[in-house]
Design a protein around this motif. Structure first.
Motif, PDB file in Angstrom:
ATOM      1  N   SER A 144     -79.255  11.050  39.206  1.00 27.41           N
ATOM      2  CA  SER A 144     -80.067  11.729  38.193  1.00 27.41           C
ATOM      3  C   SER A 144     -79.171  12.664  37.390  1.00 27.41           C
ATOM      4  CB  SER A 144     -81.184  12.543  38.856  1.00 27.41           C
ATOM      5  OG  SER A 144     -80.621  13.606  39.597  1.00 27.41           O
ATOM      6  N   SER A 145     -79.706  13.139  36.282  1.00 29.81           N
ATOM      7  CA  SER A 145     -78.957  14.105  35.465  1.00 29.81           C
ATOM      8  C   SER A 145     -78.727  15.399  36.226  1.00 29.81           C
ATOM      9  CB  SER A 145     -79.705  14.407  34.172  1.00 29.81           C
ATOM     10  OG  SER A 145     -79.787  13.262  33.377  1.00 29.81           O
ATOM     11  N   SER A 146     -79.718  15.818  37.000  1.00 31.66           N
ATOM     12  CA  SER A 146     -79.557  17.071  37.745  1.00 31.66           C
ATOM     13  C   SER A 146     -78.508  16.926  38.851  1.00 31.66           C
ATOM     14  CB  SER A 146     -80.890  17.538  38.322  1.00 31.66           C
ATOM     15  OG  SER A 146     -81.425  16.584  39.200  1.00 31.66           O
ATOM     16  N   HIS A 147     -78.466  15.765  39.504  1.00 34.27           N
ATOM     17  CA  HIS A 147     -77.431  15.530  40.517  1.00 34.27           C
ATOM     18  C   HIS A 147     -76.053  15.537  39.856  1.00 34.27           C
ATOM     19  CE1 HIS A 147     -75.022  12.671  43.147  1.00 34.27           C
ATOM     20  NE2 HIS A 147     -75.174  13.750  43.869  1.00 34.27           N
ATOM     21  N   PHE A 148     -75.941  14.872  38.711  1.00 36.65           N
ATOM     22  CA  PHE A 148     -74.686  14.856  37.967  1.00 36.65           C
ATOM     23  C   PHE A 148     -74.264  16.280  37.598  1.00 36.65           C
ATOM     24  CE2 PHE A 148     -72.896  14.939  33.594  1.00 36.65           C
ATOM     25  CZ  PHE A 148     -71.632  14.463  33.897  1.00 36.65           C
TER      26      PHE A 148
END
Length: 176
Positions: A144-148
């Motif tokens: 996900s973008s948040s994980h990235f």
């Protein structure tokens, strides 16, 4: 792609060159402006030069042959979803053994190495393209973008947007 062929001539593994070229072809298809395409061209040049430089650096280091194979396999899969089991298959050993020798020679786990390489590519894309953070996260196989963003901040010390903003305000690097 000419950069891929030049990198192969410089010692980069064919699979790594073609995988990287495929990624950049996809990124080029997503370019929306001439300026974005020009910046992507710079990124391509820098990335292939960096990959060849790493090959030359590894040749001078005293890594075990199996660790060199693991590094090549990890670099080949920067843009692909991959498991440790799939990476280790290239040396036909068990995961624990591969992880131990990799950490002894490189100083980090295989997945840490892969994560750092993905963030290095992300830095290039943030600096030299106008792709959204979510698109970059997707291209580099983050869940996900948040994980990235979390991994990016863990490695670089700043968020992807802060990184982009800070470096786009700085003078741009030029190719000689």
């Amino acid at each position: 792609m000419l950069a891929a062929r030049a990198a192969i001539n410089g010692g980069l593994a064919v699979e790594t060159a073609y995988t990287t070229a495929d990624f950049f072809i996809l990124a080029a298809e997503m370019a929306k402006t001439v300026e974005e395409a020009r910046l992507l061209r710079e990124t391509i040049t820098w990335r292939f030069a960096e990959l060849v430089s790493k090959v030359k650096e590894r040749e001078t280091r005293q890594y075990r042959a199996q660790v060199r194979l693991l590094i090549n396999e990890l670099n080949r899969n920067i843009f692909n979803p991959v498991t440790r089991k799939e990476i280790v298959a290239c040396i036909n050993r068990n995961i624990d053994y591969a992880e131990r020798i990799f950490k002894e020679d490189v100083g980090m786990s295989m997945m840490e190495y892969l994560r750092q390489e993905r963030i290095r590519v992300a830095c290039d894309l943030l600096l030299n393209s106008q792709q959204k953070v979510g698109e970059i996260a997707l291209l580099l196989n983050f869940s996900s973008s948040s994980h990235f963003a979390r991994v990016f901040k863990e490695i670089t010390g700043e968020s992807p947007l802060d990184y982009r903003e800070r470096l786009t305000l700085a003078p741009r690097r030029r190719l000689a």
